[in-house]
Design a protein around this motif. Structure first.
Motif, PDB file in Angstrom:
ATOM      1  N   UNK A 205     -14.951  40.729  32.569  1.00 34.32           N
ATOM      2  CA  UNK A 205     -15.690  40.473  33.798  1.00 34.32           C
ATOM      3  C   UNK A 205     -15.627  38.993  34.139  1.00 34.32           C
ATOM      4  N   UNK A 206     -15.460  38.694  35.429  1.00 34.02           N
ATOM      5  CA  UNK A 206     -15.522  37.302  35.893  1.00 34.02           C
ATOM      6  C   UNK A 206     -16.765  37.141  36.763  1.00 34.02           C
ATOM      7  N   UNK A 207     -17.099  35.903  37.023  1.00 30.60           N
ATOM      8  CA  UNK A 207     -18.294  35.599  37.825  1.00 30.60           C
ATOM      9  C   UNK A 207     -18.214  36.254  39.198  1.00 30.60           C
ATOM     10  N   UNK A 208     -19.297  36.900  39.605  1.00 30.46           N
ATOM     11  CA  UNK A 208     -19.376  37.502  40.939  1.00 30.46           C
ATOM     12  C   UNK A 208     -20.808  37.361  41.417  1.00 30.46           C
ATOM     13  N   UNK A 209     -21.137  38.031  42.489  1.00 24.85           N
ATOM     14  CA  UNK A 209     -22.495  37.943  43.021  1.00 24.85           C
ATOM     15  C   UNK A 209     -23.517  38.731  42.220  1.00 24.85           C
TER      16      UNK A 209
END
Length: 440
Positions: A380-384
């Motif tokens: 997972x990468x940074x998101x909202x």
């Protein structure tokens, strides 16, 4: 994900599977493991993608559903009428909700399937006053509740009340004792298996009730994952059931000889409509009862119509046409509009190197690690999203060691943990969807 861990040794881990909380059952997965593990070995030798196991698991659930539905159909023919049984089977086959729910690997779906068996023997008990049928009905729901989702045990309360009201005290005590013995056997078996997996005493069904009901507060419990207004389930039922079925299901409740069955439906809806946190899967267990009530309601309406053959035929044709059209449209919409993740993740090529497949805002559409080749891992990468993302099961020790290890950064309050994220430059692939997005 935990099933992929059992079969292939890796997968994402949600907080519910942390031994610290242990509110998901490993015993629930064992029947699938015993079939998929040897099958996976055979498929791997023949270069068949691992996602075939995903579809096999769904096929097993669908087969179980079909067998139990056919069994209840035969019971309806015996207890009510062939016409009622035929209409019920028609409503079941063309039921968009059942179409997707019956093949989902969820405790609530499993409870839904087990309630088919419970309903069959409930009807046999009501028509024959057989104590054996009464206990078997409870057994099916005990399995659905203890092995699957404990809240489905509520569905048997009206049946138990019927038995108490219609039998002598001595008979009720004897039957109650035997029923409790059956419950104890199921409970001890499931709790023992889960305790072996978690490496400590783990009454999963009790832990689920503790977290969601008894111990729930403003910081933990179901409400922290979102709340919905009461009419959420009304809109949801309109999506998952043809309108004629919903209308006739209300009429069917007037058939008071089946009040223990309808009582389960009314109690369930009363409880879950009143809960702030709502999810579509929470209504799964009563899907077959809704179609049963609708079939009884339609048959009773047909009996009330003037005995003109043309009118009866026109009414039947109208209902069949409306149900067929609305159901087919919804089922086709589900197939056409919601299978993109299955298609996309099926395209990953085999690689001898370790490859990270990353996603951000699309993380919740990831179908399963069964869609990843052996050397691929989801990241997972940074998101909202600012809630708690799943972590990873350990892969360094034995199966039991990996399952029993307490993961870092887990909590039961849906608090964000940055340790679940990876940087974009570590991604071999990135899965997203092409719609406009703001910076966050």
């Amino acid at each position: 994900e935990p099933l992929n861990v059992l079969v292939r040794g890796f997968g994402k881990q949600t907080w519910e599977y942390s031994p610290e909380y242990s509110i998901r059952s490993w015993a629930f997965l064992l029947p699938f493991y015993t079939i998929l593990k040897p099958l996976g070995t055979i498929l791997a030798k023949n270069n068949v993608p691992a996602y075939a196991l995903f579809y096999v698991a769904r096929g097993l659930l669908g087969l179980t559903s079909s067998v139990l539905e056919w069994s209840l159909f035969n019971e309806l023919e015996q207890c009510l009428s062939l016409q009622t049984a035929n209409i019920w089977l028609f409503f079941q086959i063309l039921n968009p909700g059942w179409f997707h729910a019956s093949e989902e690997l969820l405790p609530s779906s499993f409870g839904m399937l087990m309630y088919l068996g419970s309903t069959k023997y409930c009807l046999r008990y009501l028509s024959t006053d057989s104590t054996k049928a009464f206990i078997i009905s409870l057994l099916f729901n005990f399995i659905g509740g203890i092995l699957g989702w404990p809240f489905v045990l509520i569905l048997s309360v009206p049946l138990v009340l019927h038995y108490i009201f219609t039998h002598r005290v001595t008979v009720t005590i004897r039957t109650g004792t035997l029923s409790l013995l059956v419950l104890a056997v199921v409970t001890v078996t499931v709790f023992s298996i889960d305790s072996i997996f978690y490496g400590k005493f783990s009454p999963v069904a009790w832990n689920i009730v503790m977290y969601n009901v008894i111990g729930a507060n403003e910081n933990s419990g179901p409400d922290i994952f979102g709340v919905e207004p009461w009419y959420y389930y009304v809109l949801n039922l309109l999506l998952n059931f043809p309108l004629p079925v919903l209308i006739f299901s209300i009429i069917g409740l007037l058939h008071l000889q089946l009040w223990p069955v309808w009582g389960s439906l009314v109690v369930w809806m009363g409880i879950f409509f009143s809960q702030p946190h709502k999810e579509e899967r929470f209504l799964y267990p009563i899907y077959s009862t809704l179609t049963l009530s609708a079939s009884v309601g339609l048959v009773n309406c047909l009996k009330k119509l003037p005995r003109r053959k043309s009118l009866l035929q026109l009414t039947k044709f109208g209902v069949i046409a409306l149900v067929s059209i609305q159901s087919s449209m919804r089922i086709l919409a589900l197939i056409n509009n919601y299978t993109a993740p299955l298609t996309v993740y099926s395209e990953l090529p085999v690689s001898n190197d370790i490859v990270n497949v990353c996603t951000g805002r699309e993380w919740f559409h990831f179908p399963a690690s069964f869609f990843l080749p052996d050397n691929y891992r989801l990241k997972f990468v940074q998101s909202g999203f600012d809630g708690l993302l799943p972590g990873d099961f350990l892969e360094t020790g034995s199966l039991f060691e990996n399952i029993r290890a307490i993961p870092s950064g887990m909590n039961n309050e849906n608090k964000f943990d940055p340790g679940k994220l990876t940087s974009v430059d570590r991604c071999g692939y990135y899965v997203d969807f092409l719609v406009p997005s703001d910076y966050s």
